[in-house]
Enzyme design. Structure first.
Site, PDB file in Angstrom:
ATOM      1  N   CYS A   1      20.040  87.819  20.964  1.00  0.00           N
ATOM      2  CA  CYS A   1      21.416  87.336  20.828  1.00  0.00           C
ATOM      3  C   CYS A   1      22.300  87.796  21.973  1.00  0.00           C
ATOM      4  O   CYS A   1      23.002  87.011  22.591  1.00  0.00           O
ATOM      5  CB  CYS A   1      22.002  87.785  19.495  1.00  0.00           C
TER       6      CYS A   1
ATOM      7  N   ASP B   1      14.182  87.259  13.110  1.00  0.00           N
ATOM      8  CA  ASP B   1      13.464  86.030  13.480  1.00  0.00           C
ATOM      9  C   ASP B   1      11.948  86.154  13.379  1.00  0.00           C
ATOM     10  O   ASP B   1      11.253  85.153  13.233  1.00  0.00           O
ATOM     11  CB  ASP B   1      13.823  85.606  14.910  1.00  0.00           C
TER      12      ASP B   1
ATOM     13  N   GLU C   1      12.049  99.420  22.741  1.00  0.00           N
ATOM     14  CA  GLU C   1      12.458  98.109  23.264  1.00  0.00           C
ATOM     15  C   GLU C   1      11.814  97.900  24.629  1.00  0.00           C
ATOM     16  O   GLU C   1      11.978  98.720  25.533  1.00  0.00           O
ATOM     17  CB  GLU C   1      13.992  98.035  23.354  1.00  0.00           C
TER      18      GLU C   1
ATOM     19  N   HIS D   1      49.823  71.194   8.353  1.00  0.00           N
ATOM     20  CA  HIS D   1      50.074  70.003   9.177  1.00  0.00           C
ATOM     21  C   HIS D   1      50.889  70.364  10.426  1.00  0.00           C
ATOM     22  O   HIS D   1      51.773  71.194  10.353  1.00  0.00           O
ATOM     23  CB  HIS D   1      50.857  68.986   8.330  1.00  0.00           C
TER      24      HIS D   1
ATOM     25  N   ARG E   1      11.349  63.845  20.747  1.00  0.00           N
ATOM     26  CA  ARG E   1      10.267  63.012  20.186  1.00  0.00           C
ATOM     27  C   ARG E   1      10.648  62.393  18.849  1.00  0.00           C
ATOM     28  O   ARG E   1      10.048  61.433  18.407  1.00  0.00           O
ATOM     29  CB  ARG E   1       8.995  63.836  20.033  1.00  0.00           C
TER      30      ARG E   1
ATOM     31  N   ALA F   1      26.866  77.303  12.980  1.00  0.00           N
ATOM     32  CA  ALA F   1      27.535  76.463  13.971  1.00  0.00           C
ATOM     33  C   ALA F   1      26.549  76.062  15.059  1.00  0.00           C
ATOM     34  O   ALA F   1      25.631  76.807  15.390  1.00  0.00           O
ATOM     35  CB  ALA F   1      28.703  77.221  14.600  1.00  0.00           C
TER      36      ALA F   1
ATOM     37  N   CYS G   1      22.792  83.851  21.855  1.00  0.00           N
ATOM     38  CA  CYS G   1      24.114  83.324  21.485  1.00  0.00           C
ATOM     39  C   CYS G   1      25.260  83.798  22.374  1.00  0.00           C
ATOM     40  O   CYS G   1      26.165  83.029  22.667  1.00  0.00           O
ATOM     41  CB  CYS G   1      24.437  83.619  20.024  1.00  0.00           C
TER      42      CYS G   1
ATOM     43  N   GLY H   1      11.606  74.695  20.233  1.00  0.00           N
ATOM     44  CA  GLY H   1      11.354  75.638  19.156  1.00  0.00           C
ATOM     45  C   GLY H   1      11.021  77.023  19.657  1.00  0.00           C
ATOM     46  O   GLY H   1      10.708  77.227  20.827  1.00  0.00           O
TER      47      GLY H   1
ATOM     48  N   GLU I   1      22.809  72.138  22.701  1.00  0.00           N
ATOM     49  CA  GLU I   1      23.803  73.016  23.338  1.00  0.00           C
ATOM     50  C   GLU I   1      23.625  73.053  24.849  1.00  0.00           C
ATOM     51  O   GLU I   1      24.599  72.943  25.600  1.00  0.00           O
ATOM     52  CB  GLU I   1      23.686  74.433  22.758  1.00  0.00           C
TER      53      GLU I   1
ATOM     54  N   GLU J   1      43.257  69.902   8.106  1.00  0.00           N
ATOM     55  CA  GLU J   1      43.901  69.467   6.865  1.00  0.00           C
ATOM     56  C   GLU J   1      43.132  68.333   6.186  1.00  0.00           C
ATOM     57  O   GLU J   1      43.218  68.152   4.968  1.00  0.00           O
ATOM     58  CB  GLU J   1      45.350  69.049   7.114  1.00  0.00           C
TER      59      GLU J   1
ATOM     60  N   THR K   1      21.540  85.543  13.886  1.00  0.00           N
ATOM     61  CA  THR K   1      21.879  86.953  14.116  1.00  0.00           C
ATOM     62  C   THR K   1      22.509  87.634  12.891  1.00  0.00           C
ATOM     63  O   THR K   1      22.054  88.706  12.483  1.00  0.00           O
ATOM     64  CB  THR K   1      22.827  87.067  15.336  1.00  0.00           C
TER      65      THR K   1
ATOM     66  N   SER L   1      19.575  92.707  17.250  1.00  0.00           N
ATOM     67  CA  SER L   1      20.640  92.888  16.257  1.00  0.00           C
ATOM     68  C   SER L   1      20.141  93.551  14.973  1.00  0.00           C
ATOM     69  O   SER L   1      20.779  94.459  14.445  1.00  0.00           O
ATOM     70  CB  SER L   1      21.265  91.528  15.916  1.00  0.00           C
TER      71      SER L   1
ATOM     72  N   TYR M   1      19.247  72.742  17.921  1.00  0.00           N
ATOM     73  CA  TYR M   1      20.558  73.172  18.393  1.00  0.00           C
ATOM     74  C   TYR M   1      20.510  73.730  19.820  1.00  0.00           C
ATOM     75  O   TYR M   1      21.440  73.525  20.595  1.00  0.00           O
ATOM     76  CB  TYR M   1      21.200  74.159  17.404  1.00  0.00           C
ATOM     77  N   ILE M   2      19.413  74.404  20.216  1.00  0.00           N
ATOM     78  CA  ILE M   2      19.351  74.963  21.571  1.00  0.00           C
ATOM     79  C   ILE M   2      19.325  73.838  22.605  1.00  0.00           C
ATOM     80  O   ILE M   2      20.042  73.881  23.615  1.00  0.00           O
ATOM     81  CB  ILE M   2      18.130  75.899  21.735  1.00  0.00           C
TER      82      ILE M   2
ATOM     83  N   LYS N   1      25.018  82.294  25.981  1.00  0.00           N
ATOM     84  CA  LYS N   1      25.129  80.838  25.786  1.00  0.00           C
ATOM     85  C   LYS N   1      26.578  80.441  25.511  1.00  0.00           C
ATOM     86  O   LYS N   1      27.065  79.450  26.041  1.00  0.00           O
ATOM     87  CB  LYS N   1      24.230  80.414  24.624  1.00  0.00           C
TER      88      LYS N   1
END
Length: 458
Positions: free
Chosen positions: A44, A305, A36, A439, A201, A343, A49, A264, A184, A444, A313, A16, A180-181, A52
């Site tokens: 990503c 990263d 590359e 509502h 751990r 998130a 992401c 990690g 998820e 709310e 990203t 990215s 988070y990985i 995933k």
């Protein structure tokens, strides 16, 4: 450009950050190449992401089927075809990678398929081709890679990178990690019908997140059928006739068919030739950069990263834009790494922005006001399910600014994007309260919390 160089800018890594910097610079009329070694799109798009999120979406249907029954639907025999899903996902990822390729080419960037290694501060070798090129400026955007600790049997593990392409779904899995990985993927596997155990751990999952968020999510993922084992780590993995035996430091033995480590990620700097070019690393092994993403070598920069600042990203993209503005448009720009909304696509998901309660208490000169609620949303209350949502506002008591927002529950990632605007803008609790509620929604509650939690002092 001095005629002594082949390129004005050579970018190593087409993720990215690298792609954005290469495109902008080429569109500005400069001669740019990007190397590359795998597939254009980076972590990503190819193994992060994007795939995933597709897996999260696929795995959420089991829960949605339960909800459907609660609302009067009769659900017939539902089954999941992993191979069909995996192939469809790979087709979509290939399409997205193709778009990145096309956009680079359209901008005039030369794409070099191969691993680039620095030979000196201006020279890059494409491994295996014997080809070397020179560039006036070099940008390193190679990202990170999963890290698996070394212990007896660690060769039997997989990481998130292999999890995307499993030939078949295991019946039983241990997911190792508390970030988070790990959280998820535990949700993904459990949702796809795999018997899932999460081993970490630490004393609580999502270290570094607000403690109320961690505790709440831990309870909720157990409701989703994930077994959570804390304060334990692997001493060994032994291959048996019927699977893999996980031997844990707390004396537990768990037999599974697969073991996924999400303990990690490390900056992907090995064999990049950084020491040859004289590029310094941090103590943690990341490329050391200043606020403008410049390394200690005057013509080499790094974003994303590999610098281990904020590994997200959209942050890599912002760093790439700031690099381009600074270096090629004579408009010095830095990226503000504070108050970045993020998130976790766990089940239920988490959205968070700003300070945790603990961070606010450390910083605050006087007091912190905490507003928090947990509740069953209409959907779950309707049929008696116990799933609960958490919302928490952290407020600086002196200025009354909302300095942290933490949400756990359905649509939390969508809500936090908008809450992030309010936190970044420095709005006060009163301004939140002055906003009329929508509502009936779960969101709310963010503007209806009036009761301060006692004990606000630092």
């Amino acid at each position: 450009m001095s005629h002594s160089f082949d390129y004005d800018l050579f970018v190593i890594g087409a993720g990215s950050g690298g792609v954005r910097a290469a495109r902008l610079t080429a569109m500005g009329g400069k001669k740019v190449a990007v190397a590359e070694e795998y597939r254009v799109g980076g972590t990503c798009v190819i193994r992060g992401c994007v795939p995933k999120k597709f897996m999260v979406m696929a795995s959420e249907f089991t829960h949605q089927l339960e909800v459907a029954e609660g609302f009067g639907w009769t659900v017939g025999d539902a089954s999941f075809d992993w191979t069909r899903f995996r192939n469809a996902k790979e087709t979509e990822i290939a399409r997205l990678s193709g778009l990145y390729n096309a956009n680079l080419s359209k901008a005039g960037v030369e794409i070099i398929n191969g691993r680039a290694v620095l030979k000196d501060k201006h020279t890059v070798e494409i491994v295996g081709t014997g080809k070397t090129v020179t560039a006036e400026r070099i940008l390193i955007a190679v990202g990170g890679r999963p890290f698996v600790p070394d212990f007896p049997g660690s060769e039997h593990t997989i990481t998130s990178e292999e999890a995307f392409l499993l030939p078949e779904l295991p019946k039983r899995i241990v997911v190792v990690g508390g970030g988070y990985i790990a959280v998820e993927f535990a949700g993904i596997f459990a949702g796809l019908g795999v018997e899932t155990t999460l081993v970490y751990r630490g004393a609580g999952i999502l270290r570094g997140f607000d403690e109320d968020v961690s505790a709440h999510l831990s309870r909720e993922i157990e409701r989703h059928g994930i077994k959570v084992v804390l304060s334990a780590e692997h001493t060994a993995i032994e291959k048996t006739e019927t699977g893999l035996m996980n031997r844990l430091s707390n004396g537990m033995d768990i037999e599974t068919d697969a073991v996924m480590f999400a303990t990690g990620r490390k900056p992907y700097v090995k064999g990049l030739g950084l020491e040859t070019a004289g590029v310094e690393l941090t103590d943690g092994g990341a490329i050391k950069v200043d606020a403008y993403s410049q390394t200690n070598v005057d013509n080499i920069w790094a974003v994303g990263d590999v610098t281990d600042r904020v590994n997200l990203t959209p942050v890599a993209i912002r760093e790439a834009v700031a690099f381009h503005e600074t270096v090629f448009k004579n408009n010095p720009q830095t990226v503000d790494h504070a108050d970045i909304a993020t998130a976790v696509f766990s089940q239920p998901p988490v959205g968070t922005v700003g300070l945790t309660e603990a961070e606010a208490r450390k910083k605050c000169p006087a007091e912190v006001d905490i507003y928090m609620t947990t509740f069953r949303s209409m959907k779950y209350a309707f049929y008696g399910a116990e799933h609960r949502m958490l919302m928490k506002l952290v407020v600086d008591a002196q200025s009354q600014k909302v300095v942290g927002v933490h949400i756990v529950g359905p649509d939390a990632p969508e809500m936090i994007q908008l809450a992030g605007i309010a936190v970044k803008a420095g709005l006060t609790k009163q301004q939140w309260d002055d906003t009329c509620a929508v509502h009936p929604t779960a969101a709310e509650e963010l503007v209806l919390m009036k009761e301060k939690r006692p004990n606000g002092a630092c």
